[in-house]
Motif scaffolding. Structure first.
Motif, PDB file in Angstrom:
ATOM      1  N   SER A   1       0.812  -1.216   0.000  1.00 54.86           N
ATOM      2  CA  SER A   1       0.000   0.000   0.000  1.00 54.86           C
ATOM      3  C   SER A   1       0.849   1.272   0.000  1.00 54.86           C
ATOM      4  O   SER A   1       0.331   2.362  -0.246  1.00 54.86           O
ATOM      5  N   ALA A   2       2.132   1.152   0.262  1.00 60.22           N
ATOM      6  CA  ALA A   2       3.022   2.314   0.233  1.00 60.22           C
ATOM      7  C   ALA A   2       3.391   2.703  -1.197  1.00 60.22           C
ATOM      8  O   ALA A   2       3.964   3.774  -1.420  1.00 60.22           O
ATOM      9  N   TYR A   3       3.068   1.853  -2.134  1.00 63.73           N
ATOM     10  CA  TYR A   3       3.458   2.074  -3.522  1.00 63.73           C
ATOM     11  C   TYR A   3       2.278   2.534  -4.361  1.00 63.73           C
ATOM     12  O   TYR A   3       1.217   1.904  -4.367  1.00 63.73           O
ATOM     13  N   ALA A   4       2.472   3.621  -5.073  1.00 64.19           N
ATOM     14  CA  ALA A   4       1.584   3.906  -6.188  1.00 64.19           C
ATOM     15  C   ALA A   4       1.959   2.918  -7.290  1.00 64.19           C
ATOM     16  O   ALA A   4       3.128   2.557  -7.446  1.00 64.19           O
ATOM     17  N   MET A   5       0.965   2.465  -8.009  1.00 66.58           N
ATOM     18  CA  MET A   5       1.199   1.450  -9.039  1.00 66.58           C
ATOM     19  C   MET A   5       0.821   1.983 -10.409  1.00 66.58           C
ATOM     20  O   MET A   5      -0.109   2.785 -10.550  1.00 66.58           O
TER      21      MET A   5
ATOM     22  N   ALA B   1      -1.716   3.781 -17.228  1.00 61.96           N
ATOM     23  CA  ALA B   1      -2.560   4.180 -16.102  1.00 61.96           C
ATOM     24  C   ALA B   1      -1.758   4.089 -14.814  1.00 61.96           C
ATOM     25  O   ALA B   1      -0.751   3.384 -14.745  1.00 61.96           O
ATOM     26  N   ALA B   2      -2.222   4.801 -13.799  1.00 60.68           N
ATOM     27  CA  ALA B   2      -1.598   4.729 -12.483  1.00 60.68           C
ATOM     28  C   ALA B   2      -2.662   4.915 -11.419  1.00 60.68           C
ATOM     29  O   ALA B   2      -3.706   5.540 -11.655  1.00 60.68           O
ATOM     30  N   ILE B   3      -2.380   4.376 -10.245  1.00 62.20           N
ATOM     31  CA  ILE B   3      -3.306   4.473  -9.130  1.00 62.20           C
ATOM     32  C   ILE B   3      -2.503   4.727  -7.863  1.00 62.20           C
ATOM     33  O   ILE B   3      -1.399   4.206  -7.694  1.00 62.20           O
ATOM     34  N   SER B   4      -3.049   5.541  -6.968  1.00 63.14           N
ATOM     35  CA  SER B   4      -2.352   5.867  -5.731  1.00 63.14           C
ATOM     36  C   SER B   4      -2.317   4.666  -4.797  1.00 63.14           C
ATOM     37  O   SER B   4      -3.037   3.689  -4.993  1.00 63.14           O
ATOM     38  N   GLY B   5      -1.508   4.761  -3.766  1.00 64.72           N
ATOM     39  CA  GLY B   5      -1.387   3.670  -2.812  1.00 64.72           C
ATOM     40  C   GLY B   5      -2.688   3.325  -2.117  1.00 64.72           C
ATOM     41  O   GLY B   5      -2.967   2.165  -1.823  1.00 64.72           O
TER      42      GLY B   5
ATOM     43  N   SER C   1      -7.611  -0.616 -10.915  1.00 59.00           N
ATOM     44  CA  SER C   1      -8.055  -0.716  -9.533  1.00 59.00           C
ATOM     45  C   SER C   1      -7.025  -1.510  -8.744  1.00 59.00           C
ATOM     46  O   SER C   1      -6.108  -2.107  -9.324  1.00 59.00           O
ATOM     47  N   ARG C   2      -7.181  -1.492  -7.438  1.00 64.38           N
ATOM     48  CA  ARG C   2      -6.276  -2.259  -6.598  1.00 64.38           C
ATOM     49  C   ARG C   2      -7.018  -2.803  -5.397  1.00 64.38           C
ATOM     50  O   ARG C   2      -8.007  -2.210  -4.931  1.00 64.38           O
ATOM     51  N   ASP C   3      -6.514  -3.923  -4.896  1.00 68.00           N
ATOM     52  CA  ASP C   3      -7.030  -4.528  -3.677  1.00 68.00           C
ATOM     53  C   ASP C   3      -5.832  -4.715  -2.765  1.00 68.00           C
ATOM     54  O   ASP C   3      -5.059  -5.667  -2.928  1.00 68.00           O
TER      55      ASP C   3
ATOM     56  N   THR D   1      -2.450  -3.732 -28.771  1.00 69.87           N
ATOM     57  CA  THR D   1      -1.563  -4.891 -28.732  1.00 69.87           C
ATOM     58  C   THR D   1      -0.186  -4.488 -28.234  1.00 69.87           C
ATOM     59  O   THR D   1       0.444  -3.570 -28.774  1.00 69.87           O
ATOM     60  N   ALA D   2       0.282  -5.158 -27.170  1.00 70.88           N
ATOM     61  CA  ALA D   2       1.572  -4.824 -26.560  1.00 70.88           C
ATOM     62  C   ALA D   2       1.835  -5.790 -25.415  1.00 70.88           C
ATOM     63  O   ALA D   2       0.947  -6.548 -25.007  1.00 70.88           O
ATOM     64  N   VAL D   3       3.050  -5.723 -24.907  1.00 76.69           N
ATOM     65  CA  VAL D   3       3.346  -6.345 -23.622  1.00 76.69           C
ATOM     66  C   VAL D   3       2.995  -5.327 -22.552  1.00 76.69           C
ATOM     67  O   VAL D   3       3.432  -4.176 -22.627  1.00 76.69           O
ATOM     68  N   TYR D   4       2.194  -5.754 -21.598  1.00 76.13           N
ATOM     69  CA  TYR D   4       1.754  -4.869 -20.523  1.00 76.13           C
ATOM     70  C   TYR D   4       2.555  -5.171 -19.262  1.00 76.13           C
ATOM     71  O   TYR D   4       2.659  -6.329 -18.836  1.00 76.13           O
ATOM     72  N   TYR D   5       3.100  -4.104 -18.674  1.00 71.32           N
ATOM     73  CA  TYR D   5       3.926  -4.217 -17.482  1.00 71.32           C
ATOM     74  C   TYR D   5       3.275  -3.469 -16.329  1.00 71.32           C
ATOM     75  O   TYR D   5       2.781  -2.354 -16.520  1.00 71.32           O
ATOM     76  N   CYS D   6       3.314  -4.049 -15.145  1.00 72.07           N
ATOM     77  CA  CYS D   6       2.959  -3.259 -13.975  1.00 72.07           C
ATOM     78  C   CYS D   6       4.242  -2.788 -13.306  1.00 72.07           C
ATOM     79  O   CYS D   6       5.303  -3.404 -13.458  1.00 72.07           O
ATOM     80  N   ALA D   7       4.113  -1.686 -12.607  1.00 72.03           N
ATOM     81  CA  ALA D   7       5.276  -1.061 -11.999  1.00 72.03           C
ATOM     82  C   ALA D   7       4.864  -0.375 -10.710  1.00 72.03           C
ATOM     83  O   ALA D   7       3.705  -0.015 -10.535  1.00 72.03           O
ATOM     84  N   GLY D   8       5.826  -0.200  -9.821  1.00 74.38           N
ATOM     85  CA  GLY D   8       5.548   0.433  -8.537  1.00 74.38           C
ATOM     86  C   GLY D   8       6.522   1.551  -8.241  1.00 74.38           C
ATOM     87  O   GLY D   8       7.691   1.494  -8.626  1.00 74.38           O
TER      88      GLY D   8
END
Length: 123
Positions: A30-34, A49-53, A71-73, A91-98
């Motif tokens: 939860s300390a990370y924006a994603m 896209a990005a979402i706050s912690g 969204s996040r849980d 079409t792409a490779v999708y990466y998540c990041a923090g």
């Protein structure tokens, strides 16, 4: 150290929907924006896209706004990207990041990266 693992990519027809997920290990999720980024062949990695912690704030690239929802849980240490009305150009490779820097758009602002999941939109 938080580690990220994406899943849920695949092949979908144009106009269809797909949800990709990113599971994080570690106790400080939860300390990370994603963020979600994507990279198509021969192109630079780009912000999606990005979402706050807390999950209370989101921001989207203009190209996906209104079609994608992030969204996040935090109880499950997971973020999601629900993609609808998919287009061939998604079409792409999708990466998540923090990142601990708050909502950010730049690749260099993010310290943690997953391995990516392929999303292919067909006609």
């Amino acid at each position: 150290q938080v580690q990220l693992v994406e899943s849920g990519g695949g092949l979908v027809q144009a106009g269809g929907s797909l949800r990709v997920s990113c599971a994080a290990s570690g106790r400080t999720f939860s300390a990370y924006a994603m963020g979600w980024f994507r990279q198509a062949p021969g192109k630079d990695r780009e912000f999606v896209a990005a979402i706050s912690g807390s999950g209370l704030s989101e921001t989207y690239a203009a190209s996906v706004k209104g079609r994608f929802a992030m969204s996040r849980d935090n109880a499950k240490n997971t973020v999601y990207l629900q993609m609808s009305s998919l287009k061939l150009e998604d079409t792409a490779v999708y990466y998540c990041a923090g990142t601990t820097r708050g909502l950010r758009f730049g690749v260099s602002d993010y310290d943690l990266w997953g391995q990516g999941t392929q999303v292919t939109v067909s006609s």
